[in-house]
Design a protein around this motif. Structure first.
Motif, mmCIF file in Angstrom:
data_model
loop_
_atom_site.group_PDB
_atom_site.id
_atom_site.type_symbol
_atom_site.label_atom_id
_atom_site.label_comp_id
_atom_site.label_asym_id
_atom_site.label_seq_id
_atom_site.Cartn_x
_atom_site.Cartn_y
_atom_site.Cartn_z
ATOM 1 N N GLY A 179 0.781 -1.233 0.000
ATOM 2 C CA GLY A 179 0.000 0.000 0.000
ATOM 3 C C GLY A 179 0.812 1.282 0.000
ATOM 4 N N VAL A 180 2.088 1.211 -0.373
ATOM 5 C CA VAL A 180 2.921 2.414 -0.417
ATOM 6 C C VAL A 180 2.443 3.336 -1.535
ATOM 7 C CG1 VAL A 180 5.254 3.326 -0.777
ATOM 8 C CG2 VAL A 180 4.938 1.205 0.496
ATOM 9 N N ASP A 181 2.301 4.607 -1.208
ATOM 10 C CA ASP A 181 1.919 5.609 -2.206
ATOM 11 C C ASP A 181 3.209 6.234 -2.743
ATOM 12 O OD1 ASP A 181 1.008 7.682 -3.742
ATOM 13 O OD2 ASP A 181 -0.094 8.699 -2.133
ATOM 14 N N TYR A 182 3.697 5.723 -3.856
ATOM 15 C CA TYR A 182 4.960 6.211 -4.405
ATOM 16 C C TYR A 182 4.860 7.621 -4.972
ATOM 17 C CZ TYR A 182 6.961 1.579 -3.748
ATOM 18 O OH TYR A 182 7.433 0.404 -3.190
ATOM 19 N N GLY A 183 3.642 8.111 -5.134
ATOM 20 C CA GLY A 183 3.470 9.491 -5.558
ATOM 21 C C GLY A 183 3.939 10.486 -4.505
ATOM 22 N N GLN A 184 4.098 10.015 -3.277
ATOM 23 C CA GLN A 184 4.577 10.882 -2.193
ATOM 24 C C GLN A 184 6.103 10.948 -2.127
ATOM 25 O OE1 GLN A 184 2.819 9.374 1.438
ATOM 26 N NE2 GLN A 184 0.974 10.572 1.133
ATOM 27 N N THR A 185 6.770 10.085 -2.876
ATOM 28 C CA THR A 185 8.222 9.967 -2.755
ATOM 29 C C THR A 185 8.957 10.809 -3.792
ATOM 30 O OG1 THR A 185 8.354 8.023 -4.211
ATOM 31 C CG2 THR A 185 7.936 7.618 -1.868
ATOM 32 N N GLN A 213 9.229 -2.120 -15.609
ATOM 33 C CA GLN A 213 9.408 -3.571 -15.542
ATOM 34 C C GLN A 213 8.403 -4.231 -14.597
ATOM 35 O OE1 GLN A 213 13.554 -4.310 -14.633
ATOM 36 N NE2 GLN A 213 14.242 -3.017 -16.329
ATOM 37 N N ALA A 214 7.952 -3.483 -13.599
ATOM 38 C CA ALA A 214 6.961 -4.018 -12.658
ATOM 39 C C ALA A 214 5.552 -3.983 -13.233
ATOM 40 C CB ALA A 214 7.005 -3.233 -11.345
ATOM 41 N N GLY A 215 5.371 -3.239 -14.304
ATOM 42 C CA GLY A 215 4.042 -3.093 -14.886
ATOM 43 C C GLY A 215 3.121 -2.247 -14.025
ATOM 44 N N VAL A 216 3.724 -1.305 -13.286
ATOM 45 C CA VAL A 216 2.966 -0.424 -12.398
ATOM 46 C C VAL A 216 3.065 1.007 -12.929
ATOM 47 C CG1 VAL A 216 2.819 0.519 -10.047
ATOM 48 C CG2 VAL A 216 3.381 -1.906 -10.393
ATOM 49 N N ALA A 217 1.962 1.721 -12.929
ATOM 50 C CA ALA A 217 1.957 3.098 -13.414
ATOM 51 C C ALA A 217 2.916 3.953 -12.595
ATOM 52 C CB ALA A 217 0.544 3.673 -13.347
ATOM 53 N N ASP A 218 3.752 4.711 -13.284
ATOM 54 C CA ASP A 218 4.748 5.557 -12.632
ATOM 55 C C ASP A 218 4.092 6.874 -12.206
ATOM 56 O OD1 ASP A 218 6.897 7.073 -11.840
ATOM 57 O OD2 ASP A 218 8.033 6.835 -13.695
ATOM 58 N N PRO A 219 4.027 7.163 -10.875
ATOM 59 C CA PRO A 219 3.385 8.388 -10.410
ATOM 60 C C PRO A 219 4.332 9.582 -10.336
ATOM 61 C CG PRO A 219 4.006 7.087 -8.526
ATOM 62 C CD PRO A 219 4.441 6.297 -9.741
ATOM 63 N N THR A 220 5.571 9.395 -10.792
ATOM 64 C CA THR A 220 6.574 10.457 -10.694
ATOM 65 C C THR A 220 6.165 11.694 -11.487
ATOM 66 O OG1 THR A 220 8.288 8.751 -10.554
ATOM 67 C CG2 THR A 220 9.019 11.005 -10.964
ATOM 68 N N ARG A 221 6.318 12.852 -10.878
ATOM 69 C CA ARG A 221 6.058 14.119 -11.563
ATOM 70 C C ARG A 221 7.386 14.663 -12.092
ATOM 71 N NH1 ARG A 221 4.791 18.095 -8.342
ATOM 72 N NH2 ARG A 221 5.632 17.071 -6.499
ATOM 73 N N TYR A 222 7.424 14.973 -13.376
ATOM 74 C CA TYR A 222 8.646 15.481 -14.000
ATOM 75 C C TYR A 222 8.495 16.955 -14.341
ATOM 76 C CZ TYR A 222 9.850 10.550 -14.536
ATOM 77 O OH TYR A 222 10.120 9.240 -14.285
ATOM 78 N N HIS A 223 9.570 17.712 -14.124
ATOM 79 C CA HIS A 223 9.473 19.118 -14.486
ATOM 80 C C HIS A 223 9.861 19.293 -15.963
ATOM 81 C CE1 HIS A 223 13.895 19.702 -14.322
ATOM 82 N NE2 HIS A 223 13.892 19.085 -13.151
ATOM 83 N N LYS A 224 9.295 20.289 -16.580
ATOM 84 C CA LYS A 224 9.532 20.540 -17.993
ATOM 85 C C LYS A 224 10.890 21.193 -18.149
ATOM 86 C CE LYS A 224 4.627 21.093 -19.084
ATOM 87 N NZ LYS A 224 3.582 21.999 -19.619
ATOM 88 N N LEU A 225 11.656 20.695 -19.121
ATOM 89 C CA LEU A 225 13.010 21.207 -19.354
ATOM 90 C C LEU A 225 13.004 22.259 -20.437
ATOM 91 C CD1 LEU A 225 14.853 17.755 -19.254
ATOM 92 C CD2 LEU A 225 14.512 19.386 -17.391
#
Length: 225
Positions: A179-185, A213-225
């Motif tokens: 249940g880890v919310d990786y969007g918080q990391t 590779q895990a087949g899990v949606a990546d919640p990472t927010r990326y800044h625009k370059l």
């Protein structure tokens, strides 16, 4: 009586997973983060968020100034953080960082009367840091049991590294199941003040590949370059 543990929490994917594992194992967890002069200071905000939402009993930030000795792209603004793909031990290695962090965690553990310390080091999908290897952890645990009251009195201090032999994809799957919310990391070495990632550094590369590779949606927010 519930066992106590000190858990090193950086605000990144791995340490959030380790905190969830320790909680799941029944430990009363005391989360510890370090303000050591790192350029990616958004991780401290993330560490607090992860500790509070992850069920830690307490959260503490220790302030150190490792930037005063430099030697790393993470603590010296004159050394650029490279994109992924560098060979050998990268310039993002912070000299003796885990030795220092574990030493302070050991001190807090003694004060808390805790015999267990958790740290999210990994020897599979990592950046080649020497203080993330099993040999280092084994040596430090030996030191801990020689240098502490707990060790001398026979309680024994244990350093837990539950992610040591897992791939980043395995870690993502494990944490998702807990249940880890990786969007918080925040994992990025170049994260901006809003915690948005650069998408190019080694940490970003390992994280993105792990989710893919895990087949899990990546919640990472990326800044625009």
């Amino acid at each position: 009586m519930q066992k106590k543990a000190v858990v090193l929490v950086s605000g990144g994917l791995d340490s959030a997973t380790v905190l969830a594992q320790a909680i799941e194992a029944g430990y009363e967890c005391y989360a510890l983060a370090f303000d050591y002069g790192q350029r990616h200071r958004a991780e401290l905000v993330a560490a607090k968020r992860v500790a509070e939402t992850g069920g830690a009993k307490a959260f503490k930030i220790i302030t150190l100034d490792l930037s005063s000795i430099g030697g790393s792209a993470l603590t010296d603004m004159n050394i650029a953080v490279p994109d992924a793909g560098a060979l050998g031990i990268p310039v993002t290695y912070v000299p003796a960082r885990n030795t220092v962090f574990l030493s302070i965690a050991l001190g807090w553990a003694e004060v808390l009367d805790a015999d267990d310390i958790f740290i999210g080091v990994n020897a599979v999908d990592y950046s080649g840091y020497p203080d993330c290897r099993p040999a280092f952890i084994e040596a430090f645990e030996t030191l801990a049991n020689v240098a502490t009251k707990a060790g001398v009195e026979g309680h024994g201090m244990r350093i837990h590294t539950p992610l040591m032999a897992l791939s980043k994809a395995d870690i993502v799957k494990l944490g998702t199941g807990l249940g880890v919310d990786y969007g918080q990391t925040v994992s990025c070495y170049r994260a901006n003040t809003d915690g948005e990632a650069c998408g190019r550094c080694d940490s970003c590369h390992l994280r993105r590949e792990g989710f893919l590779q895990a087949g899990v949606a990546d919640p990472t927010r990326y800044h625009k370059l």
